[in-house]
Design a protein around this motif. Structure first.
Motif, PDB file in Angstrom:
ATOM      1  N   ASP A  26       0.853  -1.857   0.420  1.00  0.00           N
ATOM      2  CA  ASP A  26       0.030   0.196   0.193  1.00  0.00           C
ATOM      3  C   ASP A  26       0.794   0.915   0.262  1.00  0.00           C
ATOM      4  N   THR A  27       1.821   0.874   1.129  1.00  0.00           N
ATOM      5  CA  THR A  27       2.412   2.698   1.256  1.00  0.00           C
ATOM      6  C   THR A  27       3.511   3.064  -0.257  1.00  0.00           C
ATOM      7  N   ALA A  28       4.069   1.768  -0.845  1.00  0.00           N
ATOM      8  CA  ALA A  28       4.308   1.926  -2.370  1.00  0.00           C
ATOM      9  C   ALA A  28       3.958   2.465  -3.018  1.00  0.00           C
ATOM     10  N   ILE A  29       2.935   1.734  -3.371  1.00  0.00           N
ATOM     11  CA  ILE A  29       2.350   1.735  -5.297  1.00  0.00           C
ATOM     12  C   ILE A  29       0.725   3.484  -4.958  1.00  0.00           C
ATOM     13  N   ARG A  30       0.951   4.029  -3.450  1.00  0.00           N
ATOM     14  CA  ARG A  30       0.043   4.828  -3.401  1.00  0.00           C
ATOM     15  C   ARG A  30       0.969   5.741  -3.648  1.00  0.00           C
ATOM     16  N   GLN A  31       2.094   6.145  -3.736  1.00  0.00           N
ATOM     17  CA  GLN A  31       2.614   6.802  -4.225  1.00  0.00           C
ATOM     18  C   GLN A  31       2.024   6.913  -5.660  1.00  0.00           C
ATOM     19  N   PHE A  32       2.392   6.483  -5.816  1.00  0.00           N
ATOM     20  CA  PHE A  32       1.951   5.966  -8.228  1.00  0.00           C
ATOM     21  C   PHE A  32       0.959   6.937  -8.196  1.00  0.00           C
ATOM     22  N   ASP A  33      -0.656   6.623  -7.914  1.00  0.00           N
ATOM     23  CA  ASP A  33      -1.425   6.819  -8.002  1.00  0.00           C
ATOM     24  C   ASP A  33      -2.345   6.884  -6.713  1.00  0.00           C
ATOM     25  N   GLU A  34      -2.297   8.207  -5.740  1.00  0.00           N
ATOM     26  CA  GLU A  34      -2.890   7.878  -4.538  1.00  0.00           C
ATOM     27  C   GLU A  34      -4.785   7.542  -4.302  1.00  0.00           C
ATOM     28  N   ASN A  35      -5.387   8.543  -5.671  1.00  0.00           N
ATOM     29  CA  ASN A  35      -6.838   7.756  -5.889  1.00  0.00           C
ATOM     30  C   ASN A  35      -7.275   6.348  -6.622  1.00  0.00           C
ATOM     31  N   ASP A  36      -6.174   5.522  -7.050  1.00  0.00           N
ATOM     32  CA  ASP A  36      -6.563   4.726  -7.382  1.00  0.00           C
ATOM     33  C   ASP A  36      -5.408   3.159  -7.549  1.00  0.00           C
ATOM     34  N   PRO A  37      -5.071   3.040  -6.568  1.00  0.00           N
ATOM     35  CA  PRO A  37      -4.374   2.426  -5.952  1.00  0.00           C
ATOM     36  C   PRO A  37      -4.496   0.788  -7.187  1.00  0.00           C
ATOM     37  N   ALA A  38      -5.015   0.595  -6.776  1.00  0.00           N
ATOM     38  CA  ALA A  38      -5.657  -0.909  -7.070  1.00  0.00           C
ATOM     39  C   ALA A  38      -5.683  -0.924  -8.013  1.00  0.00           C
ATOM     40  N   LYS A  39      -6.189   0.014  -9.482  1.00  0.00           N
ATOM     41  CA  LYS A  39      -5.636  -0.280 -10.174  1.00  0.00           C
ATOM     42  C   LYS A  39      -4.356  -1.019 -11.390  1.00  0.00           C
ATOM     43  N   TYR A  40      -3.388  -1.261  -9.618  1.00  0.00           N
ATOM     44  CA  TYR A  40      -1.786  -1.651 -10.428  1.00  0.00           C
ATOM     45  C   TYR A  40      -2.500  -2.961 -10.130  1.00  0.00           C
ATOM     46  N   ASP A  41      -2.994  -3.329  -9.548  1.00  0.00           N
ATOM     47  CA  ASP A  41      -3.110  -4.930  -9.917  1.00  0.00           C
ATOM     48  C   ASP A  41      -3.166  -5.510 -11.219  1.00  0.00           C
ATOM     49  N   PHE A  42      -3.931  -4.960 -11.691  1.00  0.00           N
ATOM     50  CA  PHE A  42      -4.079  -5.335 -13.546  1.00  0.00           C
ATOM     51  C   PHE A  42      -2.645  -5.869 -14.169  1.00  0.00           C
ATOM     52  N   ALA A  43      -1.411  -4.515 -14.030  1.00  0.00           N
ATOM     53  CA  ALA A  43      -0.745  -4.165 -13.935  1.00  0.00           C
ATOM     54  C   ALA A  43       0.581  -5.404 -13.155  1.00  0.00           C
ATOM     55  N   LEU A  44       0.619  -5.520 -11.735  1.00  0.00           N
ATOM     56  CA  LEU A  44       1.308  -6.494 -11.665  1.00  0.00           C
ATOM     57  C   LEU A  44       0.802  -8.123 -11.739  1.00  0.00           C
ATOM     58  N   PHE A  45      -0.566  -8.444 -12.198  1.00  0.00           N
ATOM     59  CA  PHE A  45      -1.285  -9.585 -12.670  1.00  0.00           C
ATOM     60  C   PHE A  45      -0.992 -10.033 -13.349  1.00  0.00           C
ATOM     61  N   GLY A  46      -0.892  -8.656 -14.405  1.00  0.00           N
ATOM     62  CA  GLY A  46      -0.249  -8.977 -16.032  1.00  0.00           C
ATOM     63  C   GLY A  46       0.561  -8.993 -16.289  1.00  0.00           C
ATOM     64  N   LEU A  47       2.205  -8.844 -15.889  1.00  0.00           N
ATOM     65  CA  LEU A  47       3.096  -9.087 -15.391  1.00  0.00           C
ATOM     66  C   LEU A  47       3.308 -11.203 -15.239  1.00  0.00           C
ATOM     67  N   GLY A  48       2.159 -11.069 -13.805  1.00  0.00           N
ATOM     68  CA  GLY A  48       2.885 -12.011 -13.394  1.00  0.00           C
ATOM     69  C   GLY A  48       2.285 -13.458 -14.237  1.00  0.00           C
ATOM     70  N   VAL A  49       1.293 -13.711 -15.359  1.00  0.00           N
ATOM     71  CA  VAL A  49       0.981 -13.729 -16.388  1.00  0.00           C
ATOM     72  C   VAL A  49       1.218 -13.918 -17.023  1.00  0.00           C
ATOM     73  N   THR A  50       2.828 -13.012 -17.616  1.00  0.00           N
ATOM     74  CA  THR A  50       3.065 -13.507 -19.139  1.00  0.00           C
ATOM     75  C   THR A  50       4.638 -13.443 -18.913  1.00  0.00           C
ATOM     76  N   LYS A  51       4.861 -13.638 -17.383  1.00  0.00           N
ATOM     77  CA  LYS A  51       6.480 -13.649 -16.468  1.00  0.00           C
ATOM     78  C   LYS A  51       7.475 -13.063 -17.703  1.00  0.00           C
ATOM     79  N   GLU A  52       6.938 -11.562 -18.108  1.00  0.00           N
ATOM     80  CA  GLU A  52       8.074 -10.718 -18.210  1.00  0.00           C
ATOM     81  C   GLU A  52       8.806 -10.419 -17.970  1.00  0.00           C
ATOM     82  N   LEU A  53       9.145 -10.051 -16.549  1.00  0.00           N
ATOM     83  CA  LEU A  53       9.737 -10.058 -15.730  1.00  0.00           C
ATOM     84  C   LEU A  53      10.974 -11.095 -15.306  1.00  0.00           C
ATOM     85  N   LEU A  54      10.376 -12.224 -15.547  1.00  0.00           N
ATOM     86  CA  LEU A  54      11.641 -13.243 -15.261  1.00  0.00           C
ATOM     87  C   LEU A  54      12.509 -13.809 -15.731  1.00  0.00           C
TER      88      LEU A  54
END
Length: 255
Positions: free
Chosen positions: A227-255
Motif C-alpha cells: 500500500d505504502t509503495a503503490i499509493r505513491q503512484f496514484d493515491e486515488n486509485d491504487p488498486a488499478k495496479y493490480d492489473f499491471a502486477l497480475f498481467g506481468l505475473g501471467v506473461t512472466k515478462e520480468l522472469l
C-alpha cells in the motif's frame, strides 16, 4: 528503475490489461453475467471465494454454483427452501469449498440481505481507517455465525495476518470506478483510494522484483507495505495496479 520510470511502466501495464478482453478469461466474468446489484454481489463474492488454482477451473466451478441457483442468485438466496439447501450439501463445488460450505453461504446471505439492501453496508470504513483491515473483520463478525463452522476458513481474516487476497479482489470488483468496463464500481459510498492490491504468490513475486516490497511473506503486513509503495503512484486509485502486477505475473515478462 527510478520512481518516474517505474510509475510510467506500471501505468502502461495497467492500461494494457485493464480492458474488456480481460473479462473473458477471469472469474470476474461470473458477476458480469448479471445487471441487478445484488446478483452481482452474490455471484462476485462466491466467485472470489473459490478463486484459487486454475482460472478455467474456477470459472467452471462458479458456473456450477450459478446453475444450482437457477442462474438467479438473489432470488435463490431470498426464496430457497430447506430442501434446496439439503440438495446443495451433497454437491461437489470447488476443491475444499464443498456443498456444505455453499449451503452455509446461502443461509448467511439470506440473513444478511433480509436486513441490508447491499453488502456494501457490511464493509463500511471507520472515520480514521485507511484500509479494509477492520472493515473485513467487522464483515466476518456479521457474516459468520459465532459458532465455529468449517466454512469460516473460506473467509480470510487480515486481523490474523492473512493477506485476504480473495476478499480484496471482491472489493476491487465492487468499489473501483473507471470507464474500462472491467470493475463494476457499484458501491458508490466506498472510496477506492482505500483499496489494496489482492496479494498472492504472483503479485507478491512481481512486487519484489520491482522493489515495491521487501517482506518475504504474502501476509497482511506485506499488503500494507505494498500500500505504502503503490499509493505513491496514484493515491486515488491504487488498486488499478493490480492489473499491471497480475498481467506481468501471467506473461512472466520480468522472469
Amino acid at each position: 528503475m527510478k520512481f518516474e520510470e517505474l510509475k510510467n511502466f506500471l501505468d502502461e501495464k495497467a492500461d494494457q490489461y485493464n480492458i474488456p478482453g480481460f473479462i473473458d478469461d477471469d472469474p470476474i466474468q461470473i458477476p458480469h453475467r448479471f445487471s441487478l446489484k445484488q446478483d452481482i454481489e452474490i455471484a462476485g463474492f462466491l466467485a472470489a471465494t473459490i478463486s484459487w488454482g486454475n482460472r478455467k477451473s474456477i470459472i467452471k466451478s462458479a458456473e456450477k454454483m450459478l446453475e444450482f441457483m437457477g442462474n438467479s442468485p438473489y432470488d435463490f438466496v431470498l426464496n430457497h427452501s430447506v430442501r434446496d439447501l439439503e440438495a446443495i450439501r451433497d454437491k461437489s463445488v470447488h476443491r475444499t469449498f464443498n456443498g456444505e460450505d455453499f449451503s452455509y453461504f446461502i443461509s448467511q446471505f439470506k440473513r444478511i440481505y433480509t436486513g441490508n439492501e447491499s453488502l456494501e453496508s457490511l464493509f463500511k470504513l471507520g472515520e480514521k481507517e485507511t484500509n479494509f483491515l477492520y472493515a473485513i473483520e467487522r464483515f466476518r463478525d456479521n457474516f459468520l455465525e459465532p459458532e465455529k463452522h468449517r466454512s469460516h476458513k473460506h473467509v480470510s481474516s487480515p486481523g490474523k495476518n492473512s493477506s485476504a487476497k480473495r476478499i480484496m479482489m471482491f472489493l476491487r470488483w465492487m468499489v473501483r470506478k473507471d470507464k474500462r468496463g472491467v470493475d463494476f464500481g457499484i458501491w458508490e459510498n466506498t472510496d477506492q483510494k482505500y483499496l489494496s492490491i489482492p496479494l498472492d504468490v504472483h503479485t507478491g513475486n512481481i512486487s519484489r522484483k520491482l522493489g515495491l516490497i521487501s517482506r518475504t511473506q504474502n501476509d497482511w503486513k506485506t499488503v500494507e507495505q505494498l500500500d505504502t509503495a503503490i499509493r505513491q503512484f496514484d493515491e486515488n486509485d491504487p488498486a488499478k495496479y493490480d492489473f499491471a502486477l497480475f498481467g506481468l505475473g501471467v506473461t512472466k515478462e520480468l522472469l
